[in-house]
Design a protein around this motif. Structure first.
Motif, PDB file in Angstrom:
ATOM      1  N   SER A   1      -1.948   6.031   3.393  1.00  0.00           N
ATOM      2  CA  SER A   1      -2.753   5.042   3.259  1.00  0.00           C
ATOM      3  C   SER A   1      -3.403   5.228   2.071  1.00  0.00           C
ATOM      4  O   SER A   1      -3.846   3.983   1.619  1.00  0.00           O
ATOM      5  N   ILE A   2      -3.674   6.298   1.418  1.00  0.00           N
ATOM      6  CA  ILE A   2      -4.145   6.331  -0.115  1.00  0.00           C
ATOM      7  C   ILE A   2      -3.355   5.506  -1.040  1.00  0.00           C
ATOM      8  O   ILE A   2      -4.066   4.848  -2.033  1.00  0.00           O
ATOM      9  N   ILE A   3      -2.227   5.312  -0.801  1.00  0.00           N
ATOM     10  CA  ILE A   3      -1.465   4.384  -1.918  1.00  0.00           C
ATOM     11  C   ILE A   3      -1.976   2.979  -1.678  1.00  0.00           C
ATOM     12  O   ILE A   3      -1.762   2.327  -2.723  1.00  0.00           O
ATOM     13  N   LYS A   4      -2.321   2.651  -0.565  1.00  0.00           N
ATOM     14  CA  LYS A   4      -2.850   1.208  -0.128  1.00  0.00           C
ATOM     15  C   LYS A   4      -3.948   1.076  -0.781  1.00  0.00           C
ATOM     16  O   LYS A   4      -4.378  -0.036  -1.324  1.00  0.00           O
ATOM     17  N   THR A   5      -4.912   2.183  -0.839  1.00  0.00           N
ATOM     18  CA  THR A   5      -6.108   2.181  -1.429  1.00  0.00           C
ATOM     19  C   THR A   5      -5.891   1.950  -2.790  1.00  0.00           C
ATOM     20  O   THR A   5      -6.746   1.117  -3.488  1.00  0.00           O
ATOM     21  N   PHE A   6      -5.106   2.703  -3.488  1.00  0.00           N
ATOM     22  CA  PHE A   6      -4.913   2.673  -5.091  1.00  0.00           C
ATOM     23  C   PHE A   6      -4.454   1.285  -5.310  1.00  0.00           C
ATOM     24  O   PHE A   6      -4.922   0.521  -6.322  1.00  0.00           O
ATOM     25  N   LEU A   7      -3.516   0.766  -4.529  1.00  0.00           N
ATOM     26  CA  LEU A   7      -2.954  -0.667  -4.943  1.00  0.00           C
ATOM     27  C   LEU A   7      -3.960  -1.837  -4.736  1.00  0.00           C
ATOM     28  O   LEU A   7      -4.119  -2.774  -5.419  1.00  0.00           O
ATOM     29  N   ASP A   8      -4.845  -1.577  -3.722  1.00  0.00           N
ATOM     30  CA  ASP A   8      -5.896  -2.700  -3.617  1.00  0.00           C
ATOM     31  C   ASP A   8      -6.990  -2.642  -4.708  1.00  0.00           C
ATOM     32  O   ASP A   8      -7.760  -3.381  -4.549  1.00  0.00           O
ATOM     33  N   SER A   9      -6.834  -1.402  -5.480  1.00  0.00           N
ATOM     34  CA  SER A   9      -7.987  -1.323  -6.245  1.00  0.00           C
ATOM     35  C   SER A   9      -7.891  -1.987  -7.506  1.00  0.00           C
ATOM     36  O   SER A   9      -8.961  -1.853  -8.340  1.00  0.00           O
ATOM     37  N   TYR A  10      -6.809  -2.574  -7.857  1.00  0.00           N
ATOM     38  CA  TYR A  10      -6.382  -3.234  -9.104  1.00  0.00           C
ATOM     39  C   TYR A  10      -5.952  -4.679  -9.017  1.00  0.00           C
ATOM     40  O   TYR A  10      -5.161  -4.747  -7.939  1.00  0.00           O
ATOM     41  N   ASP A  11      -5.679  -5.234 -10.031  1.00  0.00           N
ATOM     42  CA  ASP A  11      -5.163  -6.498  -9.912  1.00  0.00           C
ATOM     43  C   ASP A  11      -3.828  -6.197 -10.790  1.00  0.00           C
ATOM     44  O   ASP A  11      -3.743  -6.156 -11.898  1.00  0.00           O
ATOM     45  N   PHE A  12      -2.690  -6.344  -9.876  1.00  0.00           N
ATOM     46  CA  PHE A  12      -1.394  -6.078 -10.650  1.00  0.00           C
ATOM     47  C   PHE A  12      -0.552  -7.479 -10.807  1.00  0.00           C
ATOM     48  O   PHE A  12       0.683  -7.511 -11.233  1.00  0.00           O
ATOM     49  N   SER A  13      -1.388  -8.542 -10.818  1.00  0.00           N
ATOM     50  CA  SER A  13      -0.583  -9.908 -11.099  1.00  0.00           C
ATOM     51  C   SER A  13       0.292  -9.846 -12.416  1.00  0.00           C
ATOM     52  O   SER A  13      -0.387  -9.275 -13.593  1.00  0.00           O
ATOM     53  N   GLY A  14       1.467 -10.106 -12.360  1.00  0.00           N
ATOM     54  CA  GLY A  14       2.426 -10.167 -13.685  1.00  0.00           C
ATOM     55  C   GLY A  14       2.801  -8.947 -14.031  1.00  0.00           C
ATOM     56  O   GLY A  14       3.629  -8.632 -14.817  1.00  0.00           O
ATOM     57  N   LYS A  15       2.309  -7.749 -13.555  1.00  0.00           N
ATOM     58  CA  LYS A  15       2.854  -6.107 -13.939  1.00  0.00           C
ATOM     59  C   LYS A  15       3.988  -6.061 -13.018  1.00  0.00           C
ATOM     60  O   LYS A  15       4.207  -6.463 -12.227  1.00  0.00           O
ATOM     61  N   LYS A  16       4.723  -5.113 -13.642  1.00  0.00           N
ATOM     62  CA  LYS A  16       5.840  -4.582 -12.815  1.00  0.00           C
ATOM     63  C   LYS A  16       5.375  -3.443 -12.086  1.00  0.00           C
ATOM     64  O   LYS A  16       4.806  -2.468 -12.613  1.00  0.00           O
ATOM     65  N   LEU A  17       5.766  -3.414 -10.656  1.00  0.00           N
ATOM     66  CA  LEU A  17       5.221  -2.205  -9.719  1.00  0.00           C
ATOM     67  C   LEU A  17       6.623  -1.727  -9.538  1.00  0.00           C
ATOM     68  O   LEU A  17       7.695  -2.264  -8.949  1.00  0.00           O
ATOM     69  N   VAL A  18       6.877  -0.121  -9.393  1.00  0.00           N
ATOM     70  CA  VAL A  18       7.970   0.460  -9.157  1.00  0.00           C
ATOM     71  C   VAL A  18       7.439   1.652  -8.014  1.00  0.00           C
ATOM     72  O   VAL A  18       6.730   2.651  -8.679  1.00  0.00           O
ATOM     73  N   CYS A  19       8.187   1.537  -6.890  1.00  0.00           N
ATOM     74  CA  CYS A  19       7.760   2.933  -6.096  1.00  0.00           C
ATOM     75  C   CYS A  19       9.031   4.010  -6.268  1.00  0.00           C
ATOM     76  O   CYS A  19      10.175   3.747  -6.762  1.00  0.00           O
ATOM     77  N   PHE A  20       8.359   5.009  -6.171  1.00  0.00           N
ATOM     78  CA  PHE A  20       9.269   6.274  -5.943  1.00  0.00           C
ATOM     79  C   PHE A  20       8.740   7.024  -4.888  1.00  0.00           C
ATOM     80  O   PHE A  20       7.548   7.201  -4.825  1.00  0.00           O
ATOM     81  N   ALA A  21       9.648   7.777  -4.155  1.00  0.00           N
ATOM     82  CA  ALA A  21       9.181   8.565  -3.089  1.00  0.00           C
ATOM     83  C   ALA A  21      10.055   9.811  -2.879  1.00  0.00           C
ATOM     84  O   ALA A  21      11.181   9.909  -3.420  1.00  0.00           O
ATOM     85  N   THR A  22       9.220  10.751  -2.342  1.00  0.00           N
ATOM     86  CA  THR A  22       9.964  11.978  -1.734  1.00  0.00           C
ATOM     87  C   THR A  22       9.992  12.328  -0.309  1.00  0.00           C
ATOM     88  O   THR A  22       8.883  11.610   0.215  1.00  0.00           O
ATOM     89  N   SER A  23      11.092  12.844   0.326  1.00  0.00           N
ATOM     90  CA  SER A  23      10.910  13.022   1.691  1.00  0.00           C
ATOM     91  C   SER A  23      11.905  13.886   2.043  1.00  0.00           C
ATOM     92  O   SER A  23      12.987  14.017   1.630  1.00  0.00           O
ATOM     93  N   GLY A  24      11.708  14.610   3.281  1.00  0.00           N
ATOM     94  CA  GLY A  24      12.421  15.708   3.905  1.00  0.00           C
ATOM     95  C   GLY A  24      13.634  14.978   4.682  1.00  0.00           C
ATOM     96  O   GLY A  24      14.874  15.432   4.913  1.00  0.00           O
ATOM     97  N   SER A  25      13.388  13.725   5.156  1.00  0.00           N
ATOM     98  CA  SER A  25      14.553  12.999   5.928  1.00  0.00           C
ATOM     99  C   SER A  25      14.146  11.659   5.829  1.00  0.00           C
ATOM    100  O   SER A  25      15.247  10.982   6.301  1.00  0.00           O
ATOM    101  N   GLY A  26      13.382  11.058   5.424  1.00  0.00           N
ATOM    102  CA  GLY A  26      13.200   9.629   5.401  1.00  0.00           C
ATOM    103  C   GLY A  26      13.696   8.811   4.218  1.00  0.00           C
ATOM    104  O   GLY A  26      14.288   9.440   3.488  1.00  0.00           O
ATOM    105  N   ASN A  27      13.465   7.283   4.144  1.00  0.00           N
ATOM    106  CA  ASN A  27      14.018   6.772   3.147  1.00  0.00           C
ATOM    107  C   ASN A  27      12.774   5.865   2.566  1.00  0.00           C
ATOM    108  O   ASN A  27      11.634   5.954   3.149  1.00  0.00           O
TER     109      ASN A  27
END
Length: 159
Positions: free
Chosen positions: A92-118
């Motif tokens: 949920s804190i990632i949603k807080t972070f993304l909601d805190s700024y205007d990313f209009s026109g910016k490139k956003l790229v996720c990366f993640a770590t997990s023991g078993s998920g995708n």
């Protein structure tokens, strides 16, 4: 200062190490997303349905407060967002972070770590909530991911 930022939330070394690797290969600045109220081991116990993380992940509107912030977000064209997969999603804190700024026109790229998920569900949820950004394809990063793997991914997505 770079025009790229690697932002990340990590409760263990896995995501932090991944973020440092992405920042190194991409030449990006690094920013750690830290909760105003740090998570304890008990808060992170996913087997306890009443733990803080379990409660937050069940409540789609949960937005844990962040300590600090990125003061010069407007100077970044590309923002990487790294996180561990929790319940097949971004914490949920990632949603807080993304909601805190205007990313209009910016490139956003996720990366993640997990023991078993995708990353598929997490990426879809974040993209749907922040449609004004230009989303590039994210990547799951494991302990076996190398600098060459990161470089190939960045080249493939044009970052």
């Amino acid at each position: 200062m770079s025009n790229k930022l690697v932002s990340y939330f990590s409760c263990s070394n896995s995501t932090e190490n991944a973020a440092k690797l992405v920042a190194k290969v991409s030449g990006a600045d690094l920013y750690k997303i830290e909760p105003k109220v740090p998570y304890t081991a008990a808060d992170l116990d996913w087997n306890d349905t009443n733990s803080r993380s379990s409660v937050e992940m069940r409540d789609f509107s949960a937005r844990p407060e962040i300590a600090g912030g990125v003061h010069n977000m407007n100077s970044y064209d590309t923002v990487f967002v790294g996180f561990p997969i929790w319940w097949y999603n971004a914490p949920s804190i990632i949603k807080t972070f993304l909601d805190s700024y205007d990313f209009s026109g910016k490139k956003l790229v996720c990366f993640a770590t997990s023991g078993s998920g995708n990353i598929v569900k997490a990426e879809a949820v974040l993209k749907a909530a922040h449609k004004s950004a230009q989303w590039l394809d994210g990547m799951m990063i494991t302990a076996d991911t190398t600098e060459a793997d990161i470089k190939a991914w960045l080249t493939e997505i044009g970052a």
